[in-house]
Design a protein around this motif. Structure first.
Motif, PDB file in Angstrom:
ATOM      1  N   UNK A  25     -16.921  29.315 -49.224  1.00 37.58           N
ATOM      2  CA  UNK A  25     -17.310  30.723 -49.294  1.00 37.58           C
ATOM      3  C   UNK A  25     -17.291  31.353 -47.904  1.00 37.58           C
ATOM      4  N   UNK A  26     -17.786  30.624 -46.913  1.00 38.55           N
ATOM      5  CA  UNK A  26     -17.785  31.147 -45.546  1.00 38.55           C
ATOM      6  C   UNK A  26     -16.360  31.400 -45.064  1.00 38.55           C
ATOM      7  N   UNK A  27     -15.450  30.485 -45.401  1.00 35.26           N
ATOM      8  CA  UNK A  27     -14.047  30.674 -45.017  1.00 35.26           C
ATOM      9  C   UNK A  27     -13.479  31.911 -45.720  1.00 35.26           C
ATOM     10  N   UNK A  28     -13.848  32.130 -46.980  1.00 32.09           N
ATOM     11  CA  UNK A  28     -13.391  33.320 -47.694  1.00 32.09           C
ATOM     12  C   UNK A  28     -13.930  34.599 -47.047  1.00 32.09           C
ATOM     13  N   UNK A  29     -15.168  34.554 -46.557  1.00 33.06           N
ATOM     14  CA  UNK A  29     -15.728  35.707 -45.836  1.00 33.06           C
ATOM     15  C   UNK A  29     -14.875  36.028 -44.618  1.00 33.06           C
ATOM     16  N   UNK A  30     -14.490  34.992 -43.893  1.00 30.37           N
ATOM     17  CA  UNK A  30     -13.662  35.170 -42.690  1.00 30.37           C
ATOM     18  C   UNK A  30     -12.280  35.689 -43.086  1.00 30.37           C
ATOM     19  N   UNK A  31     -11.718  35.133 -44.146  1.00 25.59           N
ATOM     20  CA  UNK A  31     -10.383  35.528 -44.611  1.00 25.59           C
ATOM     21  C   UNK A  31     -10.346  37.005 -45.020  1.00 25.59           C
ATOM     22  N   UNK A  32     -11.389  37.461 -45.688  1.00 26.44           N
ATOM     23  CA  UNK A  32     -11.429  38.829 -46.218  1.00 26.44           C
ATOM     24  C   UNK A  32     -11.729  39.880 -45.149  1.00 26.44           C
ATOM     25  N   UNK A  62     -15.695  50.291 -30.654  1.00 26.41           N
ATOM     26  CA  UNK A  62     -16.132  49.165 -29.835  1.00 26.41           C
ATOM     27  C   UNK A  62     -16.436  47.926 -30.681  1.00 26.41           C
ATOM     28  N   UNK A  63     -17.023  48.128 -31.841  1.00 23.85           N
ATOM     29  CA  UNK A  63     -17.318  47.003 -32.736  1.00 23.85           C
ATOM     30  C   UNK A  63     -16.015  46.295 -33.115  1.00 23.85           C
ATOM     31  N   UNK A  64     -14.985  47.052 -33.454  1.00 24.22           N
ATOM     32  CA  UNK A  64     -13.714  46.467 -33.869  1.00 24.22           C
ATOM     33  C   UNK A  64     -13.048  45.737 -32.703  1.00 24.22           C
ATOM     34  N   UNK A  65     -13.050  46.338 -31.521  1.00 29.56           N
ATOM     35  CA  UNK A  65     -12.490  45.643 -30.345  1.00 29.56           C
ATOM     36  C   UNK A  65     -13.278  44.362 -30.064  1.00 29.56           C
ATOM     37  N   UNK A  66     -14.596  44.428 -30.181  1.00 30.49           N
ATOM     38  CA  UNK A  66     -15.430  43.243 -29.964  1.00 30.49           C
ATOM     39  C   UNK A  66     -15.061  42.141 -30.947  1.00 30.49           C
ATOM     40  N   UNK A  67     -14.872  42.482 -32.207  1.00 28.26           N
ATOM     41  CA  UNK A  67     -14.538  41.464 -33.210  1.00 28.26           C
ATOM     42  C   UNK A  67     -13.220  40.776 -32.869  1.00 28.26           C
ATOM     43  N   UNK A  68     -12.235  41.528 -32.414  1.00 27.57           N
ATOM     44  CA  UNK A  68     -10.965  40.907 -32.007  1.00 27.57           C
ATOM     45  C   UNK A  68     -11.212  39.908 -30.878  1.00 27.57           C
ATOM     46  N   UNK A  69     -11.988  40.301 -29.881  1.00 24.87           N
ATOM     47  CA  UNK A  69     -12.293  39.400 -28.754  1.00 24.87           C
ATOM     48  C   UNK A  69     -13.078  38.177 -29.208  1.00 24.87           C
ATOM     49  N   UNK A  70     -14.128  38.409 -29.952  1.00 28.39           N
ATOM     50  CA  UNK A  70     -15.011  37.333 -30.380  1.00 28.39           C
ATOM     51  C   UNK A  70     -14.294  36.342 -31.297  1.00 28.39           C
ATOM     52  N   UNK A  71     -13.529  36.847 -32.234  1.00 26.71           N
ATOM     53  CA  UNK A  71     -12.863  35.976 -33.194  1.00 26.71           C
ATOM     54  C   UNK A  71     -11.740  35.193 -32.534  1.00 26.71           C
ATOM     55  N   UNK A 113      -4.487  42.297 -34.043  1.00 28.98           N
ATOM     56  CA  UNK A 113      -4.998  40.980 -33.645  1.00 28.98           C
ATOM     57  C   UNK A 113      -5.799  40.372 -34.790  1.00 28.98           C
ATOM     58  N   UNK A 114      -6.730  41.143 -35.346  1.00 25.95           N
ATOM     59  CA  UNK A 114      -7.568  40.621 -36.431  1.00 25.95           C
ATOM     60  C   UNK A 114      -6.728  40.180 -37.626  1.00 25.95           C
ATOM     61  N   UNK A 115      -5.755  40.992 -38.012  1.00 28.03           N
ATOM     62  CA  UNK A 115      -4.947  40.656 -39.181  1.00 28.03           C
ATOM     63  C   UNK A 115      -4.149  39.373 -38.951  1.00 28.03           C
ATOM     64  N   UNK A 116      -3.473  39.259 -37.828  1.00 32.28           N
ATOM     65  CA  UNK A 116      -2.688  38.054 -37.548  1.00 32.28           C
ATOM     66  C   UNK A 116      -3.564  36.846 -37.266  1.00 32.28           C
TER      67      UNK A 116
END
Length: 171
Positions: A25-32, A62-71, A113-116
């Motif tokens: 389920x956690x992997x599905x959260x990340x995938x979605x 900023x939240x979206x840019x942060x997610x790309x960096x963090x992920x 970045x997030x999509x790929x």
């Protein structure tokens, strides 16, 4: 849900045990996540992305840019843990990263970045054995080893946490 606007889904609570069903389920959260962010971007529009999710908080952009960096950093930590014995990872100051000029640009690059990245990341996560998920990296700020199954749980929360913040923005 919580009334704390900084943590709209509550702070991360590390699980004490990890079932394969929970991990899947956690992997599905990340995938979605990228598709869910895209839906929030559509809802917010360009003007909404420039609004903070709370007073003193980051803007949607900023939240979206942060997610790309963090992920991206998390993906690299998985790769290191899978290819080295207890590698030490490099922490970073996300608050200072958010003040860099690349956080001022439109979100298109971070969305790409997030999509790929999430395709690569979840392909990797879905291939892990239970033994692989017990591999660790060393976090020097926390002064402890972090297991990969724990990190999957953390990043499932991280995705839902930042979606919760984006959801707080009224366009």
């Amino acid at each position: 849900m919580t009334t704390d606007l900084k943590y709209p889904i509550g702070k991360f609570q590390a699980p004490t045990s990890f079932s394969i069903v929970e991990i899947q389920q956690w992997i599905q959260d990340i995938k979605a996540f990228p598709a869910q962010v895209k839906a929030e971007v559509f809802r917010l529009g360009a003007a909404g992305l420039e609004k903070p999710y709370r007073e003193g908080g980051w803007t949607g952009r900023q939240v979206i840019h942060h997610c790309a960096d963090s992920h991206y950093n998390s993906f690299m930590r998985f790769k290191l843990a899978l290819t080295e014995e207890i590698p030490s990872i490099k922490p970073y100051h996300e608050d200072l990263w958010a003040k860099q000029v690349d956080y001022d640009i439109p979100i298109d690059a971070s969305m790409a970045i997030l999509e790929g990245l999430h395709i690569r990341w979840t392909t990797l996560l879905e291939s892990l054995s239970l033994e692989d998920m017990q591999r660790t990296f060393y976090h020097p700020e926390m002064k402890r080893e972090i297991r990969l199954d724990h990190n999957i749980a953390l990043y499932s929360w991280h995705c839902r946490h930042h979606l919760g913040q984006l959801n707080l923005i009224i366009p």
